[in-house]
Design a protein around this motif. Structure first.
Motif, PDB file in Angstrom:
ATOM      1  N   VAL A 290      -6.811  -8.041 -10.313  1.00  0.00           N
ATOM      2  CA  VAL A 290      -5.647  -8.751  -9.754  1.00  0.00           C
ATOM      3  C   VAL A 290      -5.532  -8.484  -8.264  1.00  0.00           C
ATOM      4  O   VAL A 290      -5.267  -9.399  -7.470  1.00  0.00           O
ATOM      5  CB  VAL A 290      -4.367  -8.350 -10.509  1.00  0.00           C
ATOM      6  CG1 VAL A 290      -3.123  -8.813  -9.758  1.00  0.00           C
ATOM      7  CG2 VAL A 290      -4.383  -8.933 -11.920  1.00  0.00           C
ATOM      8  N   TRP A 291      -5.738  -7.249  -7.830  1.00  0.00           N
ATOM      9  CA  TRP A 291      -5.703  -6.948  -6.392  1.00  0.00           C
ATOM     10  C   TRP A 291      -6.778  -7.749  -5.664  1.00  0.00           C
ATOM     11  O   TRP A 291      -6.529  -8.323  -4.603  1.00  0.00           O
ATOM     12  CB  TRP A 291      -5.918  -5.449  -6.149  1.00  0.00           C
ATOM     13  CG  TRP A 291      -5.704  -5.039  -4.729  1.00  0.00           C
ATOM     14  CD1 TRP A 291      -4.558  -4.563  -4.168  1.00  0.00           C
ATOM     15  CD2 TRP A 291      -6.682  -5.097  -3.660  1.00  0.00           C
ATOM     16  NE1 TRP A 291      -4.750  -4.312  -2.826  1.00  0.00           N
ATOM     17  CE2 TRP A 291      -6.030  -4.633  -2.487  1.00  0.00           C
ATOM     18  CE3 TRP A 291      -8.006  -5.473  -3.580  1.00  0.00           C
ATOM     19  CZ2 TRP A 291      -6.691  -4.542  -1.253  1.00  0.00           C
ATOM     20  CZ3 TRP A 291      -8.662  -5.402  -2.362  1.00  0.00           C
ATOM     21  CH2 TRP A 291      -8.010  -4.942  -1.222  1.00  0.00           C
ATOM     22  N   SER A 292      -7.959  -7.807  -6.233  1.00  0.00           N
ATOM     23  CA  SER A 292      -9.069  -8.503  -5.584  1.00  0.00           C
ATOM     24  C   SER A 292      -8.830 -10.007  -5.498  1.00  0.00           C
ATOM     25  O   SER A 292      -9.318 -10.660  -4.572  1.00  0.00           O
ATOM     26  CB  SER A 292     -10.376  -8.221  -6.332  1.00  0.00           C
ATOM     27  OG  SER A 292     -10.710  -6.845  -6.253  1.00  0.00           O
ATOM     28  N   ALA A 293      -8.087 -10.560  -6.450  1.00  0.00           N
ATOM     29  CA  ALA A 293      -7.795 -11.995  -6.465  1.00  0.00           C
ATOM     30  C   ALA A 293      -6.601 -12.362  -5.588  1.00  0.00           C
ATOM     31  O   ALA A 293      -6.332 -13.551  -5.394  1.00  0.00           O
ATOM     32  CB  ALA A 293      -7.531 -12.448  -7.904  1.00  0.00           C
TER      33      ALA A 293
ATOM     34  N   ASP B 111      -0.605 -12.295   6.146  1.00  0.00           N
ATOM     35  CA  ASP B 111       0.661 -12.896   5.715  1.00  0.00           C
ATOM     36  C   ASP B 111       0.657 -13.298   4.252  1.00  0.00           C
ATOM     37  O   ASP B 111       1.711 -13.671   3.707  1.00  0.00           O
ATOM     38  CB  ASP B 111       0.973 -14.126   6.576  1.00  0.00           C
ATOM     39  CG  ASP B 111      -0.112 -15.196   6.490  1.00  0.00           C
ATOM     40  OD1 ASP B 111      -1.292 -14.833   6.319  1.00  0.00           O
ATOM     41  OD2 ASP B 111       0.228 -16.394   6.613  1.00  0.00           O
ATOM     42  N   VAL B 112      -0.480 -13.257   3.579  1.00  0.00           N
ATOM     43  CA  VAL B 112      -0.578 -13.658   2.179  1.00  0.00           C
ATOM     44  C   VAL B 112      -1.235 -12.544   1.381  1.00  0.00           C
ATOM     45  O   VAL B 112      -1.739 -11.561   1.928  1.00  0.00           O
ATOM     46  CB  VAL B 112      -1.379 -14.974   2.025  1.00  0.00           C
ATOM     47  CG1 VAL B 112      -0.684 -16.114   2.753  1.00  0.00           C
ATOM     48  CG2 VAL B 112      -2.820 -14.827   2.538  1.00  0.00           C
ATOM     49  N   GLY B 113      -1.185 -12.678   0.051  1.00  0.00           N
ATOM     50  CA  GLY B 113      -1.809 -11.687  -0.817  1.00  0.00           C
ATOM     51  C   GLY B 113      -0.920 -10.513  -1.161  1.00  0.00           C
ATOM     52  O   GLY B 113      -1.333  -9.616  -1.892  1.00  0.00           O
ATOM     53  N   HIS B 114       0.308 -10.506  -0.668  1.00  0.00           N
ATOM     54  CA  HIS B 114       1.256  -9.428  -0.991  1.00  0.00           C
ATOM     55  C   HIS B 114       2.664 -10.004  -0.998  1.00  0.00           C
ATOM     56  O   HIS B 114       2.923 -11.082  -0.454  1.00  0.00           O
ATOM     57  CB  HIS B 114       1.139  -8.274   0.005  1.00  0.00           C
ATOM     58  CG  HIS B 114       1.432  -8.653   1.424  1.00  0.00           C
ATOM     59  ND1 HIS B 114       2.625  -8.345   2.051  1.00  0.00           N
ATOM     60  CD2 HIS B 114       0.703  -9.316   2.363  1.00  0.00           C
ATOM     61  CE1 HIS B 114       2.609  -8.796   3.297  1.00  0.00           C
ATOM     62  NE2 HIS B 114       1.445  -9.392   3.511  1.00  0.00           N
ATOM     63  N   LEU B 115       3.582  -9.269  -1.626  1.00  0.00           N
ATOM     64  CA  LEU B 115       4.983  -9.672  -1.682  1.00  0.00           C
ATOM     65  C   LEU B 115       5.841  -8.547  -1.134  1.00  0.00           C
ATOM     66  O   LEU B 115       6.479  -7.789  -1.866  1.00  0.00           O
ATOM     67  CB  LEU B 115       5.387 -10.030  -3.122  1.00  0.00           C
ATOM     68  CG  LEU B 115       4.744 -11.288  -3.699  1.00  0.00           C
ATOM     69  CD1 LEU B 115       5.111 -11.459  -5.174  1.00  0.00           C
ATOM     70  CD2 LEU B 115       5.132 -12.530  -2.901  1.00  0.00           C
ATOM     71  N   THR B 116       5.827  -8.412   0.166  1.00  0.00           N
ATOM     72  CA  THR B 116       6.684  -7.467   0.863  1.00  0.00           C
ATOM     73  C   THR B 116       7.437  -8.240   1.929  1.00  0.00           C
ATOM     74  O   THR B 116       7.023  -9.329   2.332  1.00  0.00           O
ATOM     75  CB  THR B 116       5.860  -6.336   1.507  1.00  0.00           C
ATOM     76  OG1 THR B 116       4.908  -6.908   2.415  1.00  0.00           O
ATOM     77  CG2 THR B 116       5.105  -5.529   0.453  1.00  0.00           C
ATOM     78  N   PRO B 117       8.580  -7.725   2.374  1.00  0.00           N
ATOM     79  CA  PRO B 117       9.374  -8.477   3.348  1.00  0.00           C
ATOM     80  C   PRO B 117       8.549  -8.913   4.565  1.00  0.00           C
ATOM     81  O   PRO B 117       7.802  -8.132   5.152  1.00  0.00           O
ATOM     82  CB  PRO B 117      10.469  -7.489   3.725  1.00  0.00           C
ATOM     83  CG  PRO B 117      10.677  -6.696   2.465  1.00  0.00           C
ATOM     84  CD  PRO B 117       9.290  -6.516   1.912  1.00  0.00           C
ATOM     85  N   GLY B 118       8.665 -10.200   4.891  1.00  0.00           N
ATOM     86  CA  GLY B 118       7.923 -10.788   5.994  1.00  0.00           C
ATOM     87  C   GLY B 118       6.704 -11.572   5.566  1.00  0.00           C
ATOM     88  O   GLY B 118       6.189 -12.399   6.323  1.00  0.00           O
TER      89      GLY B 118
ATOM     90  N   PRO C 207       0.813  -1.225   0.000  1.00  0.00           N
ATOM     91  CA  PRO C 207       0.000   0.000   0.000  1.00  0.00           C
ATOM     92  C   PRO C 207       0.840   1.264   0.000  1.00  0.00           C
ATOM     93  O   PRO C 207       0.366   2.317  -0.445  1.00  0.00           O
ATOM     94  CB  PRO C 207      -0.844  -0.131   1.269  1.00  0.00           C
ATOM     95  CG  PRO C 207      -0.129  -1.126   2.121  1.00  0.00           C
ATOM     96  CD  PRO C 207       0.561  -2.066   1.186  1.00  0.00           C
ATOM     97  N   ALA C 208       2.067   1.182   0.483  1.00  0.00           N
ATOM     98  CA  ALA C 208       2.928   2.363   0.495  1.00  0.00           C
ATOM     99  C   ALA C 208       3.289   2.819  -0.914  1.00  0.00           C
ATOM    100  O   ALA C 208       3.623   3.992  -1.127  1.00  0.00           O
ATOM    101  CB  ALA C 208       4.196   2.071   1.293  1.00  0.00           C
ATOM    102  N   LEU C 209       3.213   1.892  -1.883  1.00  0.00           N
ATOM    103  CA  LEU C 209       3.547   2.229  -3.265  1.00  0.00           C
ATOM    104  C   LEU C 209       2.306   2.588  -4.083  1.00  0.00           C
ATOM    105  O   LEU C 209       2.415   3.050  -5.208  1.00  0.00           O
ATOM    106  CB  LEU C 209       4.280   1.064  -3.931  1.00  0.00           C
ATOM    107  CG  LEU C 209       5.618   0.668  -3.313  1.00  0.00           C
ATOM    108  CD1 LEU C 209       6.209  -0.537  -4.050  1.00  0.00           C
ATOM    109  CD2 LEU C 209       6.601   1.836  -3.338  1.00  0.00           C
ATOM    110  N   GLY C 210       1.118   2.353  -3.521  1.00  0.00           N
ATOM    111  CA  GLY C 210      -0.124   2.667  -4.213  1.00  0.00           C
ATOM    112  C   GLY C 210      -0.505   1.600  -5.233  1.00  0.00           C
ATOM    113  O   GLY C 210       0.362   0.939  -5.813  1.00  0.00           O
ATOM    114  N   GLY C 211      -1.791   1.415  -5.429  1.00  0.00           N
ATOM    115  CA  GLY C 211      -2.280   0.464  -6.421  1.00  0.00           C
ATOM    116  C   GLY C 211      -1.755  -0.929  -6.171  1.00  0.00           C
ATOM    117  O   GLY C 211      -1.833  -1.459  -5.057  1.00  0.00           O
ATOM    118  N   LEU C 212      -1.194  -1.519  -7.207  1.00  0.00           N
ATOM    119  CA  LEU C 212      -0.607  -2.851  -7.092  1.00  0.00           C
ATOM    120  C   LEU C 212       0.820  -2.826  -6.542  1.00  0.00           C
ATOM    121  O   LEU C 212       1.427  -3.884  -6.375  1.00  0.00           O
ATOM    122  CB  LEU C 212      -0.607  -3.554  -8.459  1.00  0.00           C
ATOM    123  CG  LEU C 212      -1.970  -3.931  -9.037  1.00  0.00           C
ATOM    124  CD1 LEU C 212      -1.796  -4.614 -10.396  1.00  0.00           C
ATOM    125  CD2 LEU C 212      -2.744  -4.837  -8.094  1.00  0.00           C
ATOM    126  N   GLY C 213       1.339  -1.637  -6.262  1.00  0.00           N
ATOM    127  CA  GLY C 213       2.702  -1.551  -5.729  1.00  0.00           C
ATOM    128  C   GLY C 213       3.722  -2.120  -6.685  1.00  0.00           C
ATOM    129  O   GLY C 213       4.621  -2.882  -6.288  1.00  0.00           O
TER     130      GLY C 213
END
Length: 392
Positions: free
Chosen positions: A334-337, A349-356, A22-28
């Motif tokens: 894509v965000w919704s999926a 813990d899922v649905g995103h690719l950020t550290p952790g 979310p810090a990058l906006g949209g799909l980051g």
């Protein structure tokens, strides 16, 4: 190339990395990127030129990389299929909830091993298409022992398990729905709760009314389960209001919504989970995703994979249909999926690719996430990791 989830793996030369940060906006989105997996988690993301060393490497060769799909609504513990019912619908017969009873009969007659094999087959099929988190419901047993068996088998194989004893009133209780509702809220719930995280009800004409749904859901909450709800699939009714009232994680289907329903969803933490494969398979009107998004509601996409109203395990298909027929942008779909499905399961813990984050990584055989809608029906999963282990 790491295939076991041990050590560290560098995924390099990513043309487009969808982080959902979310810090990058949209799909980051980060371009010309890399990602490091370590101990089953995302350890690092950033520009390829800054990528640290790792024990193994995978060359993405300019492809797009997404978080694994999060399928937050599926019914996988069943036996048999209902292809003839589908053909009848395509010939003009109207869809109704009663077809579930056909699957109930076949599921009750199946062995544990047969049911287990079917769940495993479908989850494997999903993983090969980029789905790395799967919610699985019961609901095709409808006796205490059969529902307990369903959630127990689901818990062996699925990431999230939902008790759906109140799926439909079985034939043996056809003349006493109140008695079946009491059973679903008492003995059946007690047997199933140890194997599940969620409680769900099909609140709809031909299934359970709002009072019956409230009885089962509130009993589930007292038993330590969290509510979600089949809501407003066939008619405009009270289910969405009930979902919001009970702080349900999601109201699923949301095909027929009043303005008040939309406002309630937009002002709550309840996610509107849309299931476009159902409308494709039943020829019902598609949910109005644009209306929900413009109002500020959180939207998820899921397959509703089941043998009756949608026998598809493809989240990519759902993305394409949502863009074409529900007026979502490719980025929204894509965000919704991914992140939307995680929110519908109240998972961070899922649905995103950020550290952790859990290292659920989906490499497309395409340069951009847009290709999921741009090239519908074309297999595009080049590689998939779940919790750091390569599964495709």
């Amino acid at each position: 190339m790491s295939t076991t989830g041990t050590g560290s793996t560098l995924i390099a030369n990513i043309g487009e990395l969808v982080t959902n940060d979310p810090a990058l906006g949209g799909l980051g989105i980060v371009r010309d990127a890399a990602l490091v997996i370590e101990d089953g988690r995302v350890a690092w993301t950033g520009p390829s030129r800054d990528a640290p060393a790792a024990d193994a490497s995978f060359d993405a060769a300019g492809r797009a990389v997404l978080p694994g799909f999060v399928d937050s609504h599926a019914h996988l513990v069943f036996a048999g299929e209902r292809a003839e019912e589908f053909a009848a619908r395509m010939s003009g017969r109207k869809y109704a909830a009663g077809g579930i009873r056909t699957t109930v009969e076949r599921t009750r007659a199946a062995s544990d091993d047969d049911l287990r094999a079917n769940v495993r087959r479908l989850i494997t099929e999903m993983a090969r298409q980029g789905t790395t988190t799967v919610e699985c419901k019961s609901g095709y047993g409808l006796t205490v022992d059969q529902e307990e068996r369903a959630v127990r088998i689901a818990a062996e194989l699925a990431d999230e398990v939902t008790y759906l004893g109140a799926h439909i009133v079985p034939a043996e209780y056809e003349d006493d729905a109140a008695a079946y509702t009491r059973l679903a809220a008492t003995d059946m719930l007690s047997a199933c709760a140890p194997h599940a995280r969620w409680v769900d009800v099909f609140c709809e004409q031909g299934a359970f009314d709002a009072d019956q749904a409230r009885e089962v859901l509130q009993a589930g909450v007292k038993a330590g389960l969290s509510p979600r709800l089949h809501a407003n699939q066939l008619t405009q009714g009270p289910a969405v209001r009930l979902a919001v009232e009970l702080d349900a994680a999601s109201a699923d289907h949301c095909t027929f919504l009043s303005d008040a329903d939309v406002d309630d969803l937009a002002s709550s933490q309840t996610v509107a989970t849309l299931l476009p494969g159902v409308e494709f398979s039943t020829r019902q009107p598609y949910p109005d995703a644009r209306r929900l998004l413009d109002a500020g509601a959180a939207v998820a996409l899921a397959t509703d994979c089941n043998p009756g109203s949608c026998y598809s395990s493809s989240m990519a298909f759902c993305v394409a249909v949502a863009v074409r027929d529900m007026h979502m942008t490719p980025a929204e779909a894509v965000w919704s999926a991914t992140a939307g499905g995680a929110r519908a399961l109240r998972r961070t813990d899922v649905g995103h690719l950020t550290p952790g984050a859990r290292a659920d990584v989906h490499v497309l055989d395409a340069p951009s996430h847009i290709h999921l809608a741009y090239r519908p029906g074309v297999p595009q999963s080049a590689a998939v990791w779940k919790a750091g282990a390569q599964v495709r």
